[in-house]
Design a protein around this motif. Structure first.
Motif, PDB file in Angstrom:
ATOM      1  N   SER A   1       0.840  -1.191   0.000  1.00 24.42           N
ATOM      2  CA  SER A   1       0.000   0.000   0.000  1.00 24.42           C
ATOM      3  C   SER A   1       0.881   1.248   0.000  1.00 24.42           C
ATOM      4  O   SER A   1       2.012   1.213   0.484  1.00 24.42           O
ATOM      5  CB  SER A   1      -0.907   0.004   1.229  1.00 24.42           C
TER       6      SER A   1
ATOM      7  N   GLU B   1      -9.518   0.941  -0.136  1.00 24.43           N
ATOM      8  CA  GLU B   1      -9.412   1.270  -1.564  1.00 24.43           C
ATOM      9  C   GLU B   1      -8.080   0.786  -2.124  1.00 24.43           C
ATOM     10  O   GLU B   1      -8.024   0.252  -3.232  1.00 24.43           O
ATOM     11  CB  GLU B   1      -9.559   2.784  -1.797  1.00 24.43           C
ATOM     12  N   ASP B   2      -6.999   0.988  -1.365  1.00 27.14           N
ATOM     13  CA  ASP B   2      -5.685   0.488  -1.778  1.00 27.14           C
ATOM     14  C   ASP B   2      -5.731  -1.029  -1.942  1.00 27.14           C
ATOM     15  O   ASP B   2      -5.207  -1.573  -2.915  1.00 27.14           O
ATOM     16  CB  ASP B   2      -4.607   0.856  -0.756  1.00 27.14           C
TER      17      ASP B   2
ATOM     18  N   ARG C   1     -11.978   7.939   7.177  1.00 24.08           N
ATOM     19  CA  ARG C   1     -11.332   8.328   5.917  1.00 24.08           C
ATOM     20  C   ARG C   1     -10.058   7.504   5.687  1.00 24.08           C
ATOM     21  O   ARG C   1      -9.831   6.969   4.605  1.00 24.08           O
ATOM     22  CB  ARG C   1     -10.999   9.811   5.912  1.00 24.08           C
ATOM     23  N   ALA C   2      -9.235   7.360   6.732  1.00 21.04           N
ATOM     24  CA  ALA C   2      -8.001   6.574   6.602  1.00 21.04           C
ATOM     25  C   ALA C   2      -8.326   5.098   6.370  1.00 21.04           C
ATOM     26  O   ALA C   2      -7.671   4.439   5.564  1.00 21.04           O
ATOM     27  CB  ALA C   2      -7.137   6.744   7.849  1.00 21.04           C
TER      28      ALA C   2
ATOM     29  N   THR D   1      -9.355   4.642   2.808  1.00 23.44           N
ATOM     30  CA  THR D   1      -8.185   4.724   1.926  1.00 23.44           C
ATOM     31  C   THR D   1      -7.465   3.380   1.877  1.00 23.44           C
ATOM     32  O   THR D   1      -7.085   2.907   0.799  1.00 23.44           O
ATOM     33  CB  THR D   1      -7.219   5.829   2.403  1.00 23.44           C
TER      34      THR D   1
END
Length: 194
Positions: free
Chosen positions: A128, A167-168, A160-161, A164
């Motif tokens: 990532s 999504e990665d 949010r983190a 992310t």
């Protein structure tokens, strides 16, 4: 061929797999289509730096009890070590640290150990963008290309983190399944989901 998935203990109920109560160590055995079982062990270690330098300690002892001669992959999360420390970790049964995404800060680091029967496909390693959260690669497992993923999710209660990181993960899996033409996936770690 169905995908293989092994999750951290908090998410095993999704697959109908139940972890024994009180057991902090996790081993999951998956058998698909009468093939040889694949044994995956996973553990959040909460830091290994000092123990990896000394070669002993309670965390390393617990990891050594977790693995056996049938363990195919061991995924350690929240390792908080550097590359030199990873290379010093010695386990039985031929398990070697094959792929990793490291970060020395708390709440970071993923190491995947593999049995020598499983060959890492060169150039398939992906991590990532945020170090210490995802490492993935393609291995030949029983002559079949199989994606092996170690995940350490965000533990900061930051949506949010966390999004992310997921999504990665989705992007890495999309790329590896397309590039290596496989739907076989072994995924384990600490997703930090409640």
């Amino acid at each position: 061929t169905p995908a293989l998935l092994a999750l951290d203990p908090s998410a095993l109920h999704v697959l109908g797999i139940h972890k024994p109560p009180g057991n902090q160590l996790s081993t999951t055995i998956i058998t698909i289509n009468h093939a040889k079982p694949i044994t995956i062990a996973t553990q959040n270690v909460g830091g290994l730096k000092l123990e990896s330098e000394r070669g002993r300690g309670p965390k390393l002892a617990a990891i050594r009890r977790l693995v056996n001669k049938h363990t195919d992959f061991l995924i350690l999360t929240e390792t908080r070590v550097d590359v030199c420390a990873v290379k010093k970790i010695k386990l039985k049964w031929g398990l070697k640290p094959t792929i990793f995404s490291l970060h020395r800060r708390p709440r970071g680091g993923v190491i995947v150990f593999s049995h020598p029967d499983h060959t890492l496909i060169p150039d398939s390693i992906r991590t990532s963008p945020m170090d210490g959260h995802i490492v993935a690669a393609v291995f030949e497992v029983a002559t079949m290309p199989t994606i092996v993923v170690g995940v350490y999710g965000n533990s900061d209660s930051n949506d949010r983190a966390s999004l992310t990181i997921m999504e990665d993960l989705r992007q890495i899996l999309r790329e590896l399944t397309h590039t290596y033409q496989t739907q076989r996936i072994i995924m384990a770690g600490d997703f930090n989901v409640s």
